[in-house]
Motif scaffolding. Sequence first.
Motif, PDB file in Angstrom:
ATOM      1  N   SER A 243      69.094  81.033  60.298  1.00  0.00           N
ATOM      2  CA  SER A 243      69.486  81.009  61.708  1.00  0.00           C
ATOM      3  C   SER A 243      70.994  81.120  61.854  1.00  0.00           C
ATOM      4  O   SER A 243      71.497  81.423  62.927  1.00  0.00           O
ATOM      5  CB  SER A 243      68.985  79.723  62.373  1.00  0.00           C
ATOM      6  OG  SER A 243      69.643  78.618  61.805  1.00  0.00           O
ATOM      7  N   ARG A 244      71.715  80.890  60.734  1.00  0.00           N
ATOM      8  CA  ARG A 244      73.172  81.039  60.809  1.00  0.00           C
ATOM      9  C   ARG A 244      73.550  82.469  61.150  1.00  0.00           C
ATOM     10  O   ARG A 244      74.630  82.709  61.680  1.00  0.00           O
ATOM     11  CB  ARG A 244      73.813  80.574  59.513  1.00  0.00           C
ATOM     12  CG  ARG A 244      73.766  81.584  58.390  1.00  0.00           C
ATOM     13  CD  ARG A 244      74.312  81.022  57.110  1.00  0.00           C
ATOM     14  NE  ARG A 244      73.531  79.890  56.653  1.00  0.00           N
ATOM     15  CZ  ARG A 244      74.075  78.731  56.296  1.00  0.00           C
ATOM     16  NH1 ARG A 244      75.363  78.563  56.353  1.00  0.00           N
ATOM     17  NH2 ARG A 244      73.309  77.758  55.884  1.00  0.00           N
TER      18      ARG A 244
ATOM     19  N   LEU B 267      65.037  78.332  57.735  1.00  0.00           N
ATOM     20  CA  LEU B 267      65.853  77.972  58.910  1.00  0.00           C
ATOM     21  C   LEU B 267      67.332  78.248  58.663  1.00  0.00           C
ATOM     22  O   LEU B 267      68.091  78.483  59.590  1.00  0.00           O
ATOM     23  CB  LEU B 267      65.651  76.499  59.260  1.00  0.00           C
ATOM     24  CG  LEU B 267      64.314  76.182  59.923  1.00  0.00           C
ATOM     25  CD1 LEU B 267      64.228  74.707  60.258  1.00  0.00           C
ATOM     26  CD2 LEU B 267      64.149  77.020  61.182  1.00  0.00           C
ATOM     27  N   SER B 268      67.727  78.198  57.405  1.00  0.00           N
ATOM     28  CA  SER B 268      69.119  78.448  57.069  1.00  0.00           C
ATOM     29  C   SER B 268      69.576  79.821  57.547  1.00  0.00           C
ATOM     30  O   SER B 268      70.755  80.035  57.826  1.00  0.00           O
ATOM     31  CB  SER B 268      69.285  78.319  55.561  1.00  0.00           C
ATOM     32  OG  SER B 268      70.608  78.521  55.206  1.00  0.00           O
TER      33      SER B 268
ATOM     34  N   LEU C  70      72.195  84.370  63.380  1.00  0.00           N
ATOM     35  CA  LEU C  70      72.283  84.413  64.842  1.00  0.00           C
ATOM     36  C   LEU C  70      73.518  83.657  65.324  1.00  0.00           C
ATOM     37  O   LEU C  70      74.292  84.172  66.140  1.00  0.00           O
ATOM     38  CB  LEU C  70      71.024  83.782  65.456  1.00  0.00           C
ATOM     39  CG  LEU C  70      71.113  83.467  66.943  1.00  0.00           C
ATOM     40  CD1 LEU C  70      71.284  84.729  67.758  1.00  0.00           C
ATOM     41  CD2 LEU C  70      69.885  82.714  67.421  1.00  0.00           C
TER      42      LEU C  70
ATOM     43  N   LEU D 239      66.652  85.185  67.133  1.00  0.00           N
ATOM     44  CA  LEU D 239      66.432  84.098  66.161  1.00  0.00           C
ATOM     45  C   LEU D 239      65.220  84.423  65.282  1.00  0.00           C
ATOM     46  O   LEU D 239      65.255  84.265  64.058  1.00  0.00           O
ATOM     47  CB  LEU D 239      66.231  82.772  66.893  1.00  0.00           C
ATOM     48  CG  LEU D 239      66.022  81.545  66.011  1.00  0.00           C
ATOM     49  CD1 LEU D 239      67.223  81.316  65.117  1.00  0.00           C
ATOM     50  CD2 LEU D 239      65.767  80.304  66.863  1.00  0.00           C
TER      51      LEU D 239
END
Lengths: 163, 652
Positions: free
Chosen positions: B558-559, B555-556, B561, B456
């Motif tokens: 993280s897709r 944070l976007s 992962l 992540l």
Amino acid sequence: MEMLELIFGNGTFWAVLGASMAAMLAGIGSAIGVGICGEAAAGLISEEPEKFGQTLVLQALPGTQGIYGLLIAFIIMLKIGVIGTPVDITLYQGLYLFAAAQPIAWCGLGSAIAQGKASAAGVGTIAKRPEEFAKAMIYPAMVETYAILSLLVSFLMVNGLKL
Amino acid sequence: MAILKMKRLFLAALKKDRNDLLNELMKYSCVEMSSPGEGLDGVEMTDLLSQGEKVQASLENDVRKLGQTIEALERYDKSPRPLFAKLRPVSDEEAKGKLEAAMAASDQVAERITRLNVLKNEEHRFTANIASLKPYETLDVDLGSTDTAKTNLIAGTIPAASWTELTLDESIAAAGAELIIRILGSDNDAHYIFGIYPKDREEENLQLLKSFGFQKAVFRDIESGTARDNIDTMGSRLAEIAIEQKAIDDVLAEMVKTLPDIKAAYDSLSLELQKDKKFEKLMCSNHAFFSECWVPEESSERVEKLLSEYDCSYEIRDPLEGEEPPVQMKNSGLVAPFSCVTELYSLPAYGSIDPNPFIAVFYPIFFGMMLGDAAFGAILAIGSFTVVFGIKPKGVFLKKFMTMIGICGISTMIWGVLTGSYFGDAISVVGKTFFGVEIGDLSIVLNPLNESMTMLIICLAIGLIHIFIGMALNAYLLIKKGKIWLAITDVGFWYLVIIGLLVWALAGKAGMYMAIIGTAGLVLTQGREKKNPVMKLLSGIMSLYNITGYLGDVLSYSRILALGLSSAVMATVFNTLGTLLGGGFIGAIFFILVFAVGGTFNLALSSLGSFVHSLRLNYVEFFGKFYESGGRAFQPFERKTRYIQIIDREAV
């Protein structure tokens, strides 16, 4: 009373319930979403059958939530040994797994329906302007972000539990 | 690696050179031609000149006719259609030489198609007639003369649900009518009847029949003879029609052989038409024609050289302010295929940045990490490169797209090897189930399933770099436009804040001061559009809220992962399901079945997801930082062919 305690005091029951909800609710959402888009696509195909491929891709987009739900359900099942060797888990661990399954279950349900609508609208876009296919795909993908985030949260929580 | 610089070209040439000159320019395909607007030296061109000559209707007709012939013959072409169409190389002379034969063939085909349509209509009519006669087959009456001296014969239907022969007879008797009705046959809806009544009581009988719900049968194309006779004659006519159709079909199927020649002729003629259509739009005087054009700077010398060979006058200059040059991106090597990501979005504005070099780096990284399986990557790479280099499809976009997927496949392979994923955990599952061998973790760098937090952080870090590059490009654009101050306030301060916060979290105090300086800068500068000093300060403070935007953007990523996990776990699901019947022969067959079906499903769905979400990260998170879209694509005057590729004499 004893019966109730036997069920609700049992960790495995809660874990299985969590897995069921993940697969079931996210699956229901995807079924509805894919259905909504399929209806719109079928209408377009009656006029322009050569756009079948494009509409099929759009229709597949809201289908992913069901798979995300399945994934979480599967990991929970692996964890508690429904597949493989059974593991004894405590009530606390069962409730933990149940709680961890909730994000993908509910967000999968809601986001798949919303994504189905966005995809159906995308079918309308390629009916008039097939060259804008990529943009028609991006709008549903925006919706999917939230299902992905839920999948991530559910996964990290389930994976974080050491049995 | 850039958006090409455009030059404005004014051209005035002699009409007699028109054909040769347009031919050459078409071959060069680097000049966008349009009719002159504002005019030279402030004189309105439109006052002096008339529109170019109209396209000859006969030329347009001929092109259309050849197109229709191709369409008709392609229906008879039984050879398998290739998935990706290809252009056949043909020389210009050869294509022109086919023209006469193609027009003749086209006439023949048109004639036969017309005949086929006539036959088809006749076939439909007779088939319908036979169907309507069939129920009266047993009626031994000449349908051409349905009356005798004293009586009338009628045939038709009455609703089957309401009547039987018995109730009919009773009703007739009750009405006291002189009418005899016999039912010849029935189906679900109707009784097919014939009746006979005296001529002098016609009105009364017709009234009675009407009350039964009687509908008179209509027989078409019948002069005389019984139903049986007519069915026979029509049947034999149908057989004749079928024979003639077959004969025509055979001839047309035979003519499919000439299809390549007709296609060549079609393209050759349609090029003539394109040329005439272009000329129609240009402005002309009695002996000359005029055009305003755009030429990429790099090709302008070549064009100048060509023009100098003709008796013509031209002027080439840089675009003026207010003129909007068209956009042509030029990238070489590995970057070029990724321009289709930009083309799918919208072309960059003229004078802004060509983002393709950055996309060429990040798109395959994202795609590879999302799909993240060595075997899937290999399949994608082999499949795409086979199409690109083996089949060589026509269509520049398709070629670029397939190359891009191929490169992404290689990236996927590399990432799959690093994380030890080959069809998910297929190797260790097969080893354990069928050979009793324990194969451990195959990963070289890390296994995302076990070390998801590390993974992540890697994803978010790559995302942060991606976003920083986007911000840097924005600063570059601002500086290029001379707005250095804006580059500092809108980009520089944010760099300070974000990097400061990161350093503070990871290393310590130094970062805090950076963040404070950045924050102060933002608060002081972001309210610059407001007049009231209080509002200035408030807007400055409110602008800090944008930090959530940057947080959301990072944070976007993280897709990456999540999608990586999704494809890996889905593979695990199918591999585990496959082992449900255990080892042994039957177990192995079951495993192969589940593996094949599940693997295909997973590959299709996961590649689609990786493709779409890699696009999204580029479009939303990256482009959102700097991209100026809205460029108009450069449309050079070029040879647009559907079936053949014209080879020039020099090239042979």
